[in-house]
Design an enzyme around this catalytic site. Structure first.
Site, mmCIF file in Angstrom:
data_model
loop_
_atom_site.group_PDB
_atom_site.id
_atom_site.type_symbol
_atom_site.label_atom_id
_atom_site.label_comp_id
_atom_site.label_asym_id
_atom_site.label_seq_id
_atom_site.Cartn_x
_atom_site.Cartn_y
_atom_site.Cartn_z
ATOM 1 N N TRP A 338 0.817 -1.216 0.000
ATOM 2 C CA TRP A 338 0.000 0.000 0.000
ATOM 3 C C TRP A 338 0.849 1.264 0.000
ATOM 4 C CZ3 TRP A 338 0.049 3.631 4.022
ATOM 5 C CH2 TRP A 338 0.793 3.253 5.157
ATOM 6 N N ASP A 339 2.067 1.175 0.550
ATOM 7 C CA ASP A 339 2.856 2.393 0.690
ATOM 8 C C ASP A 339 3.410 2.907 -0.638
ATOM 9 O OD1 ASP A 339 5.061 0.639 0.332
ATOM 10 O OD2 ASP A 339 5.306 0.416 2.492
ATOM 11 N N GLU A 465 -0.797 -1.375 11.840
ATOM 12 C CA GLU A 465 -1.048 -2.821 11.843
ATOM 13 C C GLU A 465 -1.219 -3.384 13.246
ATOM 14 O OE1 GLU A 465 2.002 -4.660 9.544
ATOM 15 O OE2 GLU A 465 1.401 -3.649 7.689
ATOM 16 N N GLN A 570 2.755 2.730 13.502
ATOM 17 C CA GLN A 570 3.196 3.773 12.581
ATOM 18 C C GLN A 570 2.050 4.755 12.384
ATOM 19 O OE1 GLN A 570 3.407 2.614 8.340
ATOM 20 N NE2 GLN A 570 2.765 0.582 9.004
#
Length: 768
Positions: A338-339, A465, A570
């Site tokens: 996704w990043d 996450e 994060q």
């Protein structure tokens, strides 16, 4: 911690002044070369010693079976075309034996060439001097090239060079090997996936009279051998051009012809002209994308290294994925995460937008797989997977992977900002509309209205996450809100195509209604937004009782315990403060940032860049600078444990984000750019160049003022610290930077504050 002594600071180069065998794999990642299609790790030319070998072709993978029996994918180490083995008087050149007098490597970020010089004495006593140069072509997609030179220093020597194409992966089975004169060809097939991989190489030899050549072939090896007797100071030079190709559908003959044609073009070009083409491509890139940092040479080196790696990761990917580690190593199994859309593409949108178009077209090509995945989940539209190589989902930690629907929103966000930044109406019609429509349909089928009319997205996982399967994750909700509105706008803008996709006025009205009423969790008692509904009611993680060796948390603590505590892996809500900043007022941003700063442990290497952006925006430039340091020097200092498996592109992107979006204050809202530059005390100046709506804009800022220069294109409307203005081509627009009283810095979890680094200039003054 300071820069690794083997990598001295240099504005435009990454230099290695000594070879450290204990971190060989890490250096192979740092010196990796790629063009988005082909990737060569920075292994030594001779192949040994080696930390982690790797040659990669984008899209070449093998199907694998996950821990629970689910299907997955893993990148394949394709045949290696770099190898040139050296024998000196019949003794193999190996740095682990004999005596090494010097070993230097330099990756010049302006030329894209990796140069190496070595002086070595063989166990027999003969000393040789070796020089090599290597590139992966940014102009000729299939080509990697190597020039290798050796000369005896202290007397005559018999020299043998063995140039090889070698297949060593057990994922490959041989198909054919062939040779003709100085040309070699090797053909293999992946065992489970059946992908054909072809390499072809040609050689140019410059040496004394009597130099001889020979060819050897085996099922996994094609070798071109050069033999010469040299006097002291006399050189033998070998230039090697290697073409790479693969296909899952074409015939053997077609794939062979493909690499033969690529090699013919490269041979006609020649090594020297290839190197000039490389320099020209990079010169054009740096003219549009460079960032100049005054007062911190370490960060200056780091941001240029980051931009170079991001550019080469997508330069010739051409409608294939940009993996999370590019083509620099096998880490994360070569998956695109996704990043890519959330961290990497926002940088490339303003520095190399043509690469973003290709990345979005790749995502568009995977829509059929995403739509199948949505149907399997009982949903409409498309559900893009958390990890993939070709669009099919790969095993990921449950529930963080299976319910990470924010991948959809990140893709939509990339479409929205790219099309607004480039006015690319072709992509808007050919790929953007369909991506936005099918991602919007996912949100509408995933969510529901409660009796009061509020629209909820339950059981989802945001970027954090450590908090899986939550209700109304704020980042997901706000990004979905933008997605729904953008899809409705795109359908109205392209009404003819929208009708073909079955989009009706009623459907767009439903999207807009859902966006209008999306839940935004807020804790009235604390006065802060909740990362997800009920998050602030959870018990806080006991940070004081958690030792430094227990981070990251998941290998040391059960996920069940982690996910029901207030602890953040994060930036999640903080990422929403950046990507959807217009949804928050300044005071609210400051409160939210401070609250979640105290919970975020940065167990992901991509965390610090986003935290730097928000620290700068909310009045904490010193803290932002420390976060900039963390993300900028993460790989160059080798502080991240998985560097040996490849570079993490999103962490590299964080360096640009911290500087340009953080201290430069760049924000893109609708059709305009806004800036709020403000430097920390430890930076003297900052200058950067961005691309926007077919214009090139240069921004230079000091503590006192910012200067805006439009280098090409018609007049451009901008904002500076909330005030609108217009800049004309070749005109300088100067604006004062309002003073800032730095606020009391927020706290971090015990032991998780970013380190405060002294710059090299500060250290030098102290030593004086």
């Amino acid at each position: 911690m300071i820069m690794h002594p083997a990598y001295p600071v240099d504005d435009w180069c990454l230099r290695e002044t000594a070879l450290a065998l204990d971190v060989l794999a890490q250096s192979e990642s740092l010196f990796a070369l790629s063009n988005g299609h082909l990737g060569w790790r920075g292994t030594l030319d001779e192949g040994e010693p080696v930390g982690l070998p790797g040659s990669y072709l984008n899209g070449v993978f093998e199907p694998v079976t996950g821990p629970a029996g689910e299907p997955g994918q893993r990148v394949v180490d394709v045949p290696d075309g770099r190898l040139v083995r050296l024998l000196v008087d019949d003794e193999p050149f190996d740095l682990r034996y004999g005596r090494l007098h010097g070993h230097h490597r330099t990756l010049d970020l302006r030329t894209g060439v990796l140069d190496r010089t070595v002086e070595w004495t063989a166990p027999s006593g003969r000393t040789v001097r070796i020089g090599s140069s290597r590139l992966v072509s940014l102009s000729q997609r299939a080509i990697g090239a190597l020039a290798y030179r050796v000369e005896p220093v202290d007397g005559p020597a018999r020299i043998v060079l063995q140039s090889e194409l070698l297949a060593s992966s057990d994922a490959l089975e041989p198909e054919d090997a062939a040779a003709r004169g100085s040309r070699l060809q090797l053909l293999h097939r992946t065992r489970r996936g059946g992908r054909l991989i072809a390499l072809a190489a040609d050689h140019t030899v410059t040496g004394p009279e009597g130099t001889a050549t020979a060819v050897d072939l085996g099922p996994d090896l094609a070798r071109f051998t050069v033999t010469a007797s040299l006097r002291a100071g006399q050189a033998l030079r070998l230039e090697k051009l290697v073409a790479h190709g693969w296909s899952a559908v074409r015939s053997r003959h077609a794939v062979r012809s493909q690499v033969d044609a690529a090699l013919a073009r490269a041979t006609a070009t020649g090594w020297a002209a290839l190197a000039e083409e490389q320099r020209a491509v990079l010169a054009a890139f740096w003219a549009r994308a460079d960032v100049e940092v005054g007062g911190d040479p370490e960060v200056q080196q780091a941001v240029r290294f980051a931009l170079f790696q991001l550019f080469q990761a997508g330069a010739r990917a051409e409608q294939r994925a940009i993996p999370a580690k590019g083509l620099t190593g096998p880490g994360l199994d070569g998956h695109c995460l996704w990043d890519t859309e959330t961290h990497v593409l926002p940088v490339l949108t303003y520095t190399a937008p043509q690469l973003v178009a290709q990345a979005l077209r790749w995502r568009h090509s995977t829509l059929p797989a995403a739509r199948r995945r949505a149907r399997r989940l009982g949903l409409e539209g498309a559900a893009f997977p958390c990890r993939t190589i070709d669009g099919e989902g790969c095993p990921a930690h449950w529930p963080t992977g299976a319910s990470a629907f924010h991948v959809n929103a990140g893709i939509a966000d990339a479409v929205v900002h790219y099309t607004a930044a480039t006015d690319d109406l072709v992509l808007d019609r050919e790929a953007g509309l369909e991506l936005l429509v099918h991602t919007a349909r996912l949100w509408r089928s995933l969510g529901h209205h409660d009796p009061e009319g509020t629209f909820h997205l339950d059981g989802v996982t945001g970027p954090d996450e450590y908090s899986g399967g939550a209700d109304d994750n704020l980042y997901t909700n706000l990004m979905a809100q933008q997605n729904l509105r953008a899809a409705a706008d795109a359908a109205e803008r392209n009404a003819d195509l929208a009708v073909a996709l079955g989009v009706s006025d009623e459907e767009t009205a439903v999207w807009r209604d859902a966006a209008l009423h999306l839940a935004v969790p807020f804790d009235e008692r604390l006065g802060v937004h909740e990362q997800a509904a009920g998050f602030t009611r959870h018990q806080r993680w006991d940070f004081a009782a958690t030792g430094p060796g227990e981070y990251p948390l998941l290998p040391h603590h059960p996920f069940f315990q982690v996910q029901r505590r207030q602890v953040v892996q994060q930036p999640d809500l903080v990422l929403a403060l950046y990507r959807r900043g217009e949804a928050f007022g300044p005071a609210q941003k400051a409160r939210d940032f401070a609250y979640y700063e105290a919970l975020t442990v940065r167990d992901s290497p991509i965390a610090a860049g986003v935290q730097a952006v928000l620290a700068a925006e909310t009045g904490h430039p010193g803290l932002a600078y420390d976060y900039l340091d963390e993300t900028a020097l993460l790989d160059l200092e080798g502080t991240v444990h998985d560097l040996r498996d490849g570079l993490r592109l999103a962490a590299l992107a964080g360096t640009w984000l911290a500087l340009v979006a953080g201290f430069g204050g760049l924000r893109h809202r609708g059709d305009t750019l806004a800036f709020a530059p403000r430097l920390p005390e430890r930076l003297a100046s900052l200058a950067f160049t961005v691309q926007f709506q077919r214009r090139t804009l240069r921004v230079e800022t000091t503590a006192a003022e910012a200067v805006y220069t439009l280098l090409d294109g018609p007049d451009l409307d901008l904002w500076h610290h909330g005030e609108p203005f217009t800049v004309a081509r070749d005109a300088l627009e100067r604006r004062p930077v309002p003073p800032l009283t730095e606020q009391t810095a927020p706290t971090q979890p015990a032991g998780r504050r970013p380190r405060h680094r002294r710059r090299s200039a500060d250290r030098a003054r102290t030593e004086e």
